[in-house]
Write a protein that holds these residues in place. Structure first.
Motif, PDB file in Angstrom:
ATOM      1  N   GLU A 231       0.824  -1.207   0.000  1.00  0.00           N
ATOM      2  CA  GLU A 231       0.000   0.000   0.000  1.00  0.00           C
ATOM      3  C   GLU A 231       0.858   1.257   0.000  1.00  0.00           C
ATOM      4  O   GLU A 231       0.542   2.249  -0.664  1.00  0.00           O
ATOM      5  CB  GLU A 231      -0.927  -0.005   1.218  1.00  0.00           C
ATOM      6  CG  GLU A 231      -2.055  -1.034   1.122  1.00  0.00           C
ATOM      7  CD  GLU A 231      -2.884  -1.101   2.391  1.00  0.00           C
ATOM      8  OE1 GLU A 231      -2.513  -0.406   3.371  1.00  0.00           O
ATOM      9  OE2 GLU A 231      -3.883  -1.840   2.403  1.00  0.00           O
ATOM     10  N   GLU A 232       1.966   1.221   0.733  1.00  0.00           N
ATOM     11  CA  GLU A 232       2.869   2.363   0.766  1.00  0.00           C
ATOM     12  C   GLU A 232       3.519   2.594  -0.603  1.00  0.00           C
ATOM     13  O   GLU A 232       3.613   3.734  -1.063  1.00  0.00           O
ATOM     14  CB  GLU A 232       3.944   2.127   1.827  1.00  0.00           C
ATOM     15  CG  GLU A 232       4.868   3.324   2.019  1.00  0.00           C
ATOM     16  CD  GLU A 232       5.937   3.074   3.073  1.00  0.00           C
ATOM     17  OE1 GLU A 232       6.747   3.969   3.296  1.00  0.00           O
ATOM     18  OE2 GLU A 232       5.957   1.973   3.652  1.00  0.00           O
ATOM     19  N   MET A 233       3.955   1.505  -1.230  1.00  0.00           N
ATOM     20  CA  MET A 233       4.568   1.625  -2.568  1.00  0.00           C
ATOM     21  C   MET A 233       3.562   2.136  -3.590  1.00  0.00           C
ATOM     22  O   MET A 233       3.898   2.930  -4.469  1.00  0.00           O
ATOM     23  CB  MET A 233       5.120   0.272  -3.005  1.00  0.00           C
ATOM     24  CG  MET A 233       6.241  -0.259  -2.124  1.00  0.00           C
ATOM     25  SD  MET A 233       7.728   0.748  -2.195  1.00  0.00           S
ATOM     26  CE  MET A 233       8.464   0.120  -3.690  1.00  0.00           C
ATOM     27  N   ILE A 234       2.304   1.691  -3.484  1.00  0.00           N
ATOM     28  CA  ILE A 234       1.263   2.168  -4.395  1.00  0.00           C
ATOM     29  C   ILE A 234       0.997   3.652  -4.167  1.00  0.00           C
ATOM     30  O   ILE A 234       0.855   4.439  -5.100  1.00  0.00           O
ATOM     31  CB  ILE A 234      -0.040   1.347  -4.208  1.00  0.00           C
ATOM     32  CG1 ILE A 234       0.150  -0.077  -4.721  1.00  0.00           C
ATOM     33  CG2 ILE A 234      -1.214   2.002  -4.927  1.00  0.00           C
ATOM     34  CD1 ILE A 234      -0.918  -1.045  -4.253  1.00  0.00           C
ATOM     35  N   PHE A 235       0.957   4.052  -2.887  1.00  0.00           N
ATOM     36  CA  PHE A 235       0.740   5.460  -2.546  1.00  0.00           C
ATOM     37  C   PHE A 235       1.852   6.345  -3.099  1.00  0.00           C
ATOM     38  O   PHE A 235       1.618   7.459  -3.570  1.00  0.00           O
ATOM     39  CB  PHE A 235       0.642   5.606  -1.023  1.00  0.00           C
ATOM     40  CG  PHE A 235       0.510   7.032  -0.564  1.00  0.00           C
ATOM     41  CD1 PHE A 235      -0.693   7.717  -0.716  1.00  0.00           C
ATOM     42  CD2 PHE A 235       1.573   7.696   0.016  1.00  0.00           C
ATOM     43  CE1 PHE A 235      -0.814   9.036  -0.310  1.00  0.00           C
ATOM     44  CE2 PHE A 235       1.464   9.017   0.426  1.00  0.00           C
ATOM     45  CZ  PHE A 235       0.258   9.684   0.263  1.00  0.00           C
ATOM     46  N   LEU A 236       3.088   5.851  -3.036  1.00  0.00           N
ATOM     47  CA  LEU A 236       4.235   6.611  -3.553  1.00  0.00           C
ATOM     48  C   LEU A 236       4.329   6.557  -5.073  1.00  0.00           C
ATOM     49  O   LEU A 236       5.148   7.250  -5.670  1.00  0.00           O
ATOM     50  CB  LEU A 236       5.538   6.072  -2.943  1.00  0.00           C
ATOM     51  CG  LEU A 236       5.697   6.253  -1.426  1.00  0.00           C
ATOM     52  CD1 LEU A 236       6.934   5.515  -0.941  1.00  0.00           C
ATOM     53  CD2 LEU A 236       5.792   7.727  -1.066  1.00  0.00           C
ATOM     54  N   GLY A 237       3.502   5.712  -5.711  1.00  0.00           N
ATOM     55  CA  GLY A 237       3.525   5.599  -7.164  1.00  0.00           C
ATOM     56  C   GLY A 237       4.653   4.760  -7.700  1.00  0.00           C
ATOM     57  O   GLY A 237       5.044   4.899  -8.858  1.00  0.00           O
ATOM     58  N   MET A 238       5.206   3.872  -6.869  1.00  0.00           N
ATOM     59  CA  MET A 238       6.363   3.067  -7.281  1.00  0.00           C
ATOM     60  C   MET A 238       5.964   1.716  -7.854  1.00  0.00           C
ATOM     61  O   MET A 238       6.758   1.064  -8.524  1.00  0.00           O
ATOM     62  CB  MET A 238       7.313   2.860  -6.098  1.00  0.00           C
ATOM     63  CG  MET A 238       7.928   4.178  -5.611  1.00  0.00           C
ATOM     64  SD  MET A 238       8.875   4.005  -4.094  1.00  0.00           S
ATOM     65  CE  MET A 238      10.254   3.046  -4.662  1.00  0.00           C
ATOM     66  N   THR A 239       4.730   1.274  -7.591  1.00  0.00           N
ATOM     67  CA  THR A 239       4.235   0.034  -8.176  1.00  0.00           C
ATOM     68  C   THR A 239       2.785   0.212  -8.586  1.00  0.00           C
ATOM     69  O   THR A 239       2.094   1.102  -8.084  1.00  0.00           O
ATOM     70  CB  THR A 239       4.330  -1.146  -7.175  1.00  0.00           C
ATOM     71  OG1 THR A 239       3.601  -0.790  -5.994  1.00  0.00           O
ATOM     72  CG2 THR A 239       5.747  -1.492  -6.843  1.00  0.00           C
ATOM     73  N   ALA A 240       2.328  -0.649  -9.481  1.00  0.00           N
ATOM     74  CA  ALA A 240       0.940  -0.603  -9.932  1.00  0.00           C
ATOM     75  C   ALA A 240       0.067  -1.408  -8.964  1.00  0.00           C
ATOM     76  O   ALA A 240       0.421  -2.515  -8.568  1.00  0.00           O
ATOM     77  CB  ALA A 240       0.831  -1.183 -11.337  1.00  0.00           C
ATOM     78  N   SER A 241      -1.065  -0.836  -8.583  1.00  0.00           N
ATOM     79  CA  SER A 241      -1.959  -1.515  -7.649  1.00  0.00           C
ATOM     80  C   SER A 241      -2.760  -2.590  -8.377  1.00  0.00           C
ATOM     81  O   SER A 241      -2.886  -2.583  -9.597  1.00  0.00           O
ATOM     82  CB  SER A 241      -2.906  -0.501  -7.001  1.00  0.00           C
ATOM     83  OG  SER A 241      -3.754   0.050  -7.983  1.00  0.00           O
ATOM     84  N   THR A 242      -3.330  -3.512  -7.555  1.00  0.00           N
ATOM     85  CA  THR A 242      -4.180  -4.559  -8.142  1.00  0.00           C
ATOM     86  C   THR A 242      -5.424  -3.953  -8.761  1.00  0.00           C
ATOM     87  O   THR A 242      -5.944  -4.464  -9.752  1.00  0.00           O
ATOM     88  CB  THR A 242      -4.566  -5.570  -7.056  1.00  0.00           C
ATOM     89  OG1 THR A 242      -5.136  -4.871  -5.938  1.00  0.00           O
ATOM     90  CG2 THR A 242      -3.354  -6.357  -6.583  1.00  0.00           C
ATOM     91  N   SER A 243      -5.895  -2.838  -8.151  1.00  0.00           N
ATOM     92  CA  SER A 243      -7.072  -2.168  -8.722  1.00  0.00           C
ATOM     93  C   SER A 243      -6.755  -1.597 -10.099  1.00  0.00           C
ATOM     94  O   SER A 243      -7.596  -1.618 -11.010  1.00  0.00           O
ATOM     95  CB  SER A 243      -7.552  -1.049  -7.790  1.00  0.00           C
ATOM     96  OG  SER A 243      -6.521  -0.103  -7.579  1.00  0.00           O
TER      97      SER A 243
END
Length: 795
Positions: A231-243
């Motif tokens: 969740e932190e990586m998704i928030f920072l924009g470093m990985t693509a979320s499952t959504s």
């Protein structure tokens, strides 16, 4: 799919558009504005609101699957795109600058810079994806056959050797499994022996339960920690979320539904039209014939004779009998006869008046210019208001209050198709009825009025005229001189477009565009533009401003034929800036976003190809012919200052870089509004060119600066480039330090430094040895930056 969500987006966009259209109608009646600041605020506010509507309409068009709704949205969407380009042109004319700053207006409207980002319509590529893929395969095959592109060598293997390799791998796999199994047996036996020595047959139940609890709680805590990290990586924009991944799957599925509904809609258009012809064709034909016969009788009763039947060019019975009374028809015919008589008497007067008018033209121009200065600014007439109003009225009449409870899958609406096709069927039948009624009218004139037809009167004369004209043609053709100088150019007419395409690709004039999106040209919005201009300081444009201009002048007109034909025409654009700021990348981005062909007419690329004046002319004929027929197309001239050199350096005289200087403006002049062809020049040294012809060719000159601190810091350049090249960002990597110390360096310098540091070995070591800023600074220090003095020369 969320049908109601995107229907609401469309509804909100239409309501906002109606408010803007109403305001534009009111502005036409207002007096011209004297204050330039007020005028710019009015234009900028309208521009921002149109951009917001554009973003919503583009989203709705991309997501809605109903084929008839999409047609209405597409019409309004293209009208809004064209209006944005017109407002941009008005702002450029008002401020004499390509760059505009809306900081104070955005603050008043409580908007972020992201809200006025020009989106690239996804249908530019989506609707012709198959054709683009086929063209890419064809180009790849041509380049491979010509030896201009090499494929990766594939190692061949004998059949027996392949079997041996598979056997070795399979035996090794089975051996590993057997070893694991034997190890488990050994460990179990060892535990049993230890238990016998201790005098126990098994573990204590309490100890076993505690062990299970310990392992289970550790497992659950690990999962929670991993989830928090994700969740932190998704928030920072470093990985693509499952959504996001799920959203991509939904978008792909939505595209398939759109294609299926569109195919069914096109089939339904043909089927319903045929059914209407069968069911209602005879009734329509009889009704039209009765109406026209009644009009014949009423006209003769009023004027005493049968009137002439309107020609096909005039619209046939549609223009006269369908919407007019017999009295109106008679008055119109009488007016036409009087007009024909007056034309002859006015011819002599017109010739005298034209001579007098030419003398007064110069005086009138001066007067109008003075009046324009006194009157102030008034908005220019728009070519897209009527398009938007038509789309809006169609939305109000058909879709605003339409009940679609029965149409959950959002398929075609057959009743709307019937209404549309009934008019087409009536027009087709009317043409047939017109032919029958013309003949009937001739027969009535012969029987009742005893008039001869015009064809019978002029039959003999026309035969004589034809005979004379044929003789003249023969004489004229026999006296034509044979032109040998441009025979090669005329020979291109007989050649197929595929052969010309192949020749240009083999000669290296047609090249493959790299897959680069405009969004990859990252950069931060400048928040100080308005403040600096208020103190009479011209700010340097930001990378975000450059990206907006490329979208407005390059992508939107090339992507849409309707927009290109009516919007302010931009035939040529120059990208000027230091080396490494991304000029070539922007050229490739235009081609990627619009699916355009890319032609390379750089001086270094055309050197030695098609020598001589005739060869040069033939080359340009080929390039522009293929570019027009396979539009959209981009003609790129790299280092374009060489084409317009003041004085050619001795080292480059053999290359003859000024070959295109005289002939290029002629070909640009021949481009029309319907030709989606854009000339893009890139240059690092525009001051070496002869500025007069240079600026005549390039209508738009866009300065591309080196990146500022805001663009280098945060989620922009450094972070973007490191992640793109396989790097991992950690706390030990100080991005702020990198952004500060890399002042003066361009994106090209940063990319080279990152690629030097992130070798394959260094990427493998990142888990144990994280990246540090010192590594990149050491590599960056070996390169020469762009100094302020060099950047000032571009201004």
């Amino acid at each position: 799919f969320s049908i109601s969500t995107y229907n609401k987006v469309w509804t909100d966009a239409q309501e906002a558009l109606n408010v803007l259209l109403q305001r534009e109608r009111e502005d036409k009646s207002l007096k011209p504005e004297q204050d330039r600041v007020t005028t710019f605020k009015t234009l900028a506010t309208s521009y921002i609101k149109y951009v917001q509507i554009f973003r919503n309409l583009e989203m709705a068009y991309d997501q809605i699957v109903h084929p008839q709704k999409r047609l209405v949205i597409r019409q309004v969407l293209e009208g809004v795109m064209g209006r944005i380009l017109e407002l941009k042109n008005d702002m450029v004319t008002l401020e004499n600058s390509e760059y505009h700053y809306f900081d104070d207006i955005l603050q008043d409207l409580k908007l972020l810079p992201e809200h006025i980002e020009i989106p690239i319509p996804r249908y530019f590529i989506k609707e012709k994806l198959k054709a683009l893929q086929e063209r890419e395969k064809y180009l790849t095959q041509i380049l491979f056959n010509a030896g201009l592109q090499t494929q990766k060598p594939v190692k061949s293997m004998a059949f027996e050797e392949a079997i041996k390799t598979i056997q070795v791998a399979e035996r090794a796999r089975q051996g590993r499994l057997r070893a694991t199994f034997m190890k488990q047996i050994y460990l179990e036996e060892k535990k049993e022996r230890q238990a016998k020595l201790q005098g126990r047959t098994g573990p204590n139940p309490d100890d076993a339960a505690t062990c299970i609890q310990k392992i289970w709680r550790g497992y659950i805590q690990c999962k929670k920690t991993e989830k928090i990290g994700e969740e932190e990586m998704i928030f920072l924009g470093m990985t693509a979320s499952t959504s996001l991944l799920h959203a991509r799957e939904v978008n792909a599925l939505r595209g398939e539904v759109q294609e299926r509904h569109e195919e069914e809609y096109q089939k339904a258009l043909v089927y319903i039209k045929d059914r209407l012809k069968e069911m209602e064709g005879l009734d329509i034909k009889e009704t039209l014939q009765d109406q026209i016969r009644q009009c014949f009788i009423e006209c003769r009763h009023i004027i005493g004779k049968f009137s002439d039947y309107p020609t096909e060019e005039a619209g046939g019975s549609t223009a006269t009998f369908s919407q007019k009374n017999p009295e109106q028809v008679a008055a119109e015919l009488a007016a036409k006869e009087e007009a024909a008589l007056q034309k002859k008497s006015k011819k002599g007067k017109k010739e005298k008046e034209e001579k007098g008018k030419e003398k007064k033209k110069g005086e009138k121009k001066q007067k109008t210019e003075k009046k324009g200065e006194e009157e102030g600014w008034k908005m220019a007439p728009s070519n897209f208001l009527s398009v938007m109003e038509e789309g809006s009225s169609q939305y109000k009449a058909v879709w605003k209050n339409r009940d679609e409870g029965w149409n959950f899958p959002q398929e075609r609406d057959p009743e709307l198709i019937k209404e549309e096709k009934r008019e087409e069927v009536e027009e087709e039948i009317r043409v047939q009825v017109d032919e029958l009624m013309r003949q009937e009218l001739k027969n009535l004139k012969l029987v009742v009025d005893k008039e001869k037809s015009d064809e019978q009167k002029k039959g003999k004369k026309s035969e004589k005229v034809r005979a004379g004209s044929c003789e003249n043609k023969v004489k004229f053709n026999s006296s034509l001189p044979r032109c040998t100088g441009i025979s090669k150019v005329y020979s291109l007419v007989r050649r197929t477009i595929d052969s010309l395409y192949k020749e240009l690709a083999e000669q290296g004039l047609l090249i493959r565009a790299k897959t680069v999106h405009l969004s990859d040209y990252v950069g931060k919005y400048s928040y100080l533009g308005t403040a600096l201009r208020q103190v009479d300081v011209e700010p340097m444009p930001s990378l975000s401003d450059v990206r907006q201009l490329i979208a407005l002048y390059g992508v939107l007109p090339l992507g849409s034929q309707a927009v290109h034909e009516k919007a302010p025409l931009v035939k040529a654009m120059l990208l000027a800036g230091p080396a490494g700021v991304g000029k070539k990348m922007l050229v490739h981005a235009i081609c990627t976003e619009t699916g355009a062909n890319l032609f390379d007419l750089s001086a270094s690329n055309i050197a030695g190809k098609y020598p001589g004046k005739n060869g040069l002319q033939m080359m340009l004929h080929m390039v522009f012919k293929v570019a027009k027929l396979l539009q959209p197309s981009v003609v790129w001239i790299g280092d374009t200052e060489k084409t317009f050199y003041k004085k050619v350096p001795k080292a480059e005289k053999e290359m003859d870089p000024k070959r295109l200087k005289k002939i290029l403006p002629k070909f640009l002049k021949a481009l029309k509004a319907e030709d989606r062809v854009l000339l893009v020049g890139t240059t690092e040294r525009p001051f070496d060119a002869d500025l007069r012809p240079f600026c005549k060719v390039y209508q738009k000159i866009i300065l591309i600066p080196r990146p500022d601190y805001a663009s280098r810091f945060g989620k922009y350049l450094w972070k973007h480039i490191i992640l793109q090249n396989g790097g991992i960002l950690t706390k030990s990597l100080n991005i702020s330090c990198l952004a500060k110390l890399s002042d003066g360096f361009t994106q090209g310098h940063m990319l080279q430094a990152v690629q030097t540091v992130l070798s394959e070995r260094r990427i493998l070591q990142m888990t144990k040895k994280p990246l540090r800023a010192v590594e990149f600074i050491t590599s960056l220090a070996r390169q020469d930056p762009v100094y302020k003095e060099e950047e000032e020369t571009f201004k």
